[in-house]
Design an enzyme around this catalytic site. Structure first.
Site, short mmCIF file in Angstrom:
data_model
loop_
_atom_site.label_atom_id
_atom_site.label_comp_id
_atom_site.label_asym_id
_atom_site.label_seq_id
_atom_site.Cartn_x
_atom_site.Cartn_y
_atom_site.Cartn_z
CG ASP A 186 -4.93 -1.41 -5.38
OD1 ASP A 186 -6.12 -1.71 -4.95
OD2 ASP A 186 -4.33 -2.30 -5.78
CE LYS A 217 -4.91 -5.52 -4.13
NZ LYS A 217 -3.92 -4.41 -4.53
CG HIS A 277 -3.52 -10.31 -3.66
ND1 HIS A 277 -2.36 -9.60 -3.51
CD2 HIS A 277 -3.98 -10.02 -4.89
CE1 HIS A 277 -1.94 -8.91 -4.62
NE2 HIS A 277 -3.03 -9.27 -5.66
CE1 TYR A 329 0.18 -6.42 -6.54
CE2 TYR A 329 -0.39 -4.12 -5.87
CZ TYR A 329 -0.64 -5.37 -6.42
OH TYR A 329 -1.92 -5.48 -6.91
#
Length: 278
Positions: free
Chosen positions: A45, A75, A108, A50
């Site tokens: 994931d 996401k 998200h 990120y």
């Protein structure tokens, strides 16, 4: 190792336990994901925000694992909801991951102040229909946001990924999900170290009784509740510990005791509230 799966409302399955790379340094991501894959994880994931999709992609490419044995989630970030931005965003994510599709693509956050979550969801439907994502879902959506997108499109998410751990169980959302055939993914399943779950009598006593660590007890609680989890660590020893949760079960009394940790007033939340993050 055989990891159980959960079935989506679109007919596809997802491994119930995976590896999350939230806050994994981009410079460490390839190594960490490679170790996770070697240990036996097949569900990864990540997210655009990120900043480590390239590392995930590099680990996938070097793993030698057939693509159909992997489950990859990414996401759509909050500033990409409008216009054709979701189309550009998925193209960028796939390029960084080195993939032609992801198994799951999520909105998200609902970003209610922008009031564009319905548009973002409509774009994800198109992304799915073009084969760029096998399944689509949402993250951090509360019941009003879920009602908005379903009533506007008639398409129910496969999953809602929410902060969920024994101290913050979000029962209104999980009840809605159960009623609508939506799987629940628990991010921060161990409370992100900000809530002392491991020091609670319910968890400590269950750990002593089962001979498992407190972290394994909490992960087992999630699994028996039906939650999908993807704990994060960059240490191989902890990666092995987190996946070693399929050889024991908690009793009904132990489950009930852990259920009772939630104070019920929302004070167990350890991260942003969906109404606050835009």
């Amino acid at each position: 190792m055989i990891i159980p799966t959960r079935s989506f409302n679109d007919g596809y399955d997802i491994p119930q336990l995976g590896y999350g790379v939230f806050k994994v340094d981009p410079a460490e991501t390839e190594r960490a994901v490679s170790e996770a894959l070697e240990i036996g994880y097949r569900h990864i994931d990540t997210a655009a925000i990120y900043g480590n999709e390239e590392g995930v992609g590099a680990a996938i490419a070097s793993s030698g694992i057939p693509r159909d044995e992997l489950f990859i989630t990414t996401k759509l970030w909050n500033d990409r909801h409008d216009g054709d931005e979701p189309d550009a965003a998925i193209a960028e994510s796939l390029d960084k991951l080195g993939l032609d599709h992801v198994d799951l693509y999520l909105v998200h956050w609902p970003t209610p102040a922008r009031n564009n979550h319905v548009h973002a969801w409509e774009k994800l439907i198109g992304i799915r229909d073009r084969g760029l994502a096998t399944s689509i879902g949402v993250s951090n959506f509360l019941v009003p946001h879920l009602d908005d997108i379903v009533s506007a499109t008639g398409v129910t998410p496969a999953v809602d990924q929410i902060e969920l751990h024994p101290a913050y169980q979000q029962r209104e959302v999980t009840d809605w999900a159960a009623a609508h055939g939506v799987q629940v993914e628990a991010w921060g399943p161990l409370g992100q170290g900000k809530y002392d779950l491991f020091g609670t009598p319910a968890v400590a006593e269950a750990a002593a009784a089962t001979g498992k660590t407190p972290a394994q007890v909490v992960l087992r609680w999630h699994l028996q509740k039906g939650n999908i989890v993807f704990p994060k660590s960059v240490h191989a020893e902890r990666l092995r510990e987190n996946i070693d949760v399929f050889d024991f079960e908690l009793s009904d009394d132990q489950i009930a005791a852990i259920d009772a940790i939630d104070p019920g007033d929302g004070s167990g939340r350890v991260s942003a509230h969906p109404s606050e993050l835009n």
